[in-house]
Design an enzyme around this catalytic site. Structure first.
Site, short mmCIF file in Angstrom:
data_model
loop_
_atom_site.label_atom_id
_atom_site.label_comp_id
_atom_site.label_asym_id
_atom_site.label_seq_id
_atom_site.Cartn_x
_atom_site.Cartn_y
_atom_site.Cartn_z
N CYS A 51 13.37 18.61 51.99
CA CYS A 51 13.95 19.90 51.31
C CYS A 51 12.68 20.36 50.53
O CYS A 51 11.97 19.79 49.95
CB CYS A 51 15.06 19.47 50.37
SG CYS A 51 15.68 20.96 49.58
N CYS B 265 13.56 19.93 42.96
CA CYS B 265 14.66 19.47 41.72
C CYS B 265 14.11 18.07 41.57
O CYS B 265 13.97 17.24 42.24
CB CYS B 265 16.00 19.31 42.53
SG CYS B 265 16.66 20.71 43.20
N CYS C 78 15.58 14.65 42.52
CA CYS C 78 16.10 14.45 43.89
C CYS C 78 14.95 13.89 44.52
O CYS C 78 14.05 14.23 45.17
CB CYS C 78 16.57 15.78 44.61
SG CYS C 78 17.06 15.87 46.03
N CYS D 279 32.95 16.00 52.03
CA CYS D 279 32.08 17.10 51.70
C CYS D 279 30.76 16.61 52.44
O CYS D 279 30.36 15.60 52.39
CB CYS D 279 31.90 16.83 50.17
SG CYS D 279 30.63 17.99 49.41
N CYS E 169 34.76 20.37 52.59
CA CYS E 169 33.86 20.79 51.46
C CYS E 169 32.44 20.86 51.93
O CYS E 169 32.16 20.22 52.72
CB CYS E 169 33.86 20.27 50.39
SG CYS E 169 32.83 20.63 49.02
N CYS F 188 33.56 24.36 43.64
CA CYS F 188 33.23 23.02 43.26
C CYS F 188 31.80 23.16 42.41
O CYS F 188 30.76 23.30 43.05
CB CYS F 188 33.19 21.86 44.16
SG CYS F 188 32.69 20.20 43.56
N ARG G 254 35.21 15.27 38.52
CA ARG G 254 35.24 14.09 39.44
C ARG G 254 33.73 13.25 39.08
O ARG G 254 32.84 13.79 38.54
CB ARG G 254 34.52 14.96 40.92
CG ARG G 254 34.04 13.83 42.01
CD ARG G 254 33.93 14.33 43.32
NE ARG G 254 34.96 15.12 43.59
CZ ARG G 254 34.92 16.37 44.02
NH1 ARG G 254 33.86 17.03 43.80
NH2 ARG G 254 36.19 17.04 44.33
S1 SF4 Z 1 18.87 18.66 45.13
FE1 SF4 Z 1 17.54 17.93 46.56
S2 SF4 Z 1 18.31 18.85 48.49
FE2 SF4 Z 1 19.36 19.87 47.02
S3 SF4 Z 1 17.94 21.70 46.69
FE3 SF4 Z 1 17.19 20.18 45.18
S4 SF4 Z 1 15.62 19.18 46.26
FE4 SF4 Z 1 16.73 19.86 47.91
#
Ligand code: SF4
Length: 371
Positions: free
Chosen positions: A53, A57, A60, A97, A129, A189, A261
């Protein structure tokens, strides 16, 4: 108690900081007024596209820039997803999901495949979902026509603390995506993560943002950070069970009708701790031994826990009836080939930049040792 949409941070903090027994009693009372306290909804999360990705974040492991040890995969096929959904149904899940590690949905073949996945899971009589990143109104409408039941898009934290965790997309973008979903009949959600280094005020701030949405999200996942090596938040201390119970109870009180949840971090919780969360108003869990990329309790362990606590899984469509699934040929909303401009706030988060540098060095070293 009537659902309020005007909670203030001060009021929410006052609830969060109550003596625990009082907080539990109040939350359990609200829970009983709005839900069957012995029913828990069971969802299964399928990572239909893992890793790679472009976002940053800080929690992540799927962010490409941190080069963590997770195994990435391209978009799964419709048949693969259908087979996993069937297994989840047999194991007692009423909802599937599907998560894709995308910044936002792009019109094209891959999105068309996801729409087919939605149609095929809807046909299995399961709530379906998706969590695919940011979506436009047209994309939300196309998902709705395919029979989507819910769209997940978390706010993650308060607006203020969000900027300490993510720099590649803004808080307002998240609200806009939720707004686009709200223009359809798909339920929302949205929740967040605790344990990212935020203050209690930020937890309250996140609950202000969620509870003042009108209508409030139909479901709210409360995640406890699972720190993953290689990510900027790898050294965060785990949150205590008391913090988790307080967060669940406070969410229940300010969002009485929402399904709350227990999501990431359940592996670190004892059964007694989870039981306390159910008492405090949690009424949904994610089942399956993996939550996207982090470990989760085994399905059999969950069913044993349900038996011990006298809980039973919620049936599909108990809260809202199933939507009709319209075929691609008959759908009113078409592929517009949209290239939406979502914002890139682009401020600097030193911790994320540092983690990216370390990841790059590690990655180069691994490559060299392969030669
Ligand atoms: S949480 Fe992870 S997968 Fe989702 S947008 Fe952020 S970096 Fe990408």
């Amino acid at each position: 108690m009537k659902t309020r949409h005007n909670w203030t941070k001060e009021e929410i903090l006052e609830i969060y900081n109550k003596p625990l027994m009082e907080l539990l009693y109040e939350a359990a009372t609200v829970h009983r007024e709005n839900h069957d306290p012995n029913t828990v909804q069971v969802s299964t999360l399928i990572s239909i596209k893992t890793g790679g990705c472009s976002e940053d974040c800080g929690y992540c492991p799927q962010a490409a820039r941190y080069h963590t040890d997770i195994e990435g995969n391209d978009l799964m096929s419709v048949n693969q997803v259908k087979a996993q959904a069937l297994r989840a149904k047999e194991a007692g899940s009423s909802r599937v999901c599907m998560g894709a590690a995308w910044r936002n949905v792009k019109d094209g073949e891959e999105f068309d495949s996801v729409l087919e996945m939605v149609r095929s899971i809807n046909k299995l009589e399961m709530e379906v979902c998706c969590t695919l990143g940011m979506i436009t109104e047209n994309q939300a409408q196309r998902l709705a026509e395919a029979g989507l039941y819910a769209y997940n898009h978390n706010l993650d934290s308060s607006e203020e603390y969000y900027k300490e965790v993510i720099s590649t997309r803004g808080f307002q973008d998240r609200l806009d995506t939720i707004g686009n979903v709200r223009k359809t009949n798909v339920t929302v959600c949205s929740g967040g993560i605790i344990g990212m280094g935020e203050r209690i005020e930020d937890r309250a701030g996140m609950l202000v943002a969620l509870s003042t949405l009108d209508p409030q999200p139909e479901s709210t996942p409360i995640n406890a950070l699972v720190p993953v090596e290689g990510t900027p938040l790898e050294e965060q201390k785990p949150v205590s069970i008391w913090e988790m119970v307080r967060m669940v109870a406070t969410t229940r009180i300010v969002m009485p009708e929402t399904q709350v949840r227990l999501s990431a971090g359940r592996m670190q919780m004892s059964r007694e701790g989870q039981a306390m969360c159910f008492f405090a108003g949690a009424n949904s869990i994610f089942a399956g031994d993996k939550l996207l990329t982090t470990p989760n309790p085994d399905v059999n362990e969950d069913m044993e826990m349900f038996q011990a606590l006298g809980l039973h899984p919620q049936k599909a469509f108990e809260k809202k009836s199933q939507s009709e699934s319209i075929s691609a040929e008959d759908s009113k909303y078409q592929n517009l080939g949209e290239k939406p401009k979502w914002s890139r706030p682009g401020h600097k988060i030193e911790r994320n930049i540092e983690a990216q540098k370390v990841a790059k060095i590690r990655f180069e070293n691994v490559k060299k040792s392969d030669l």
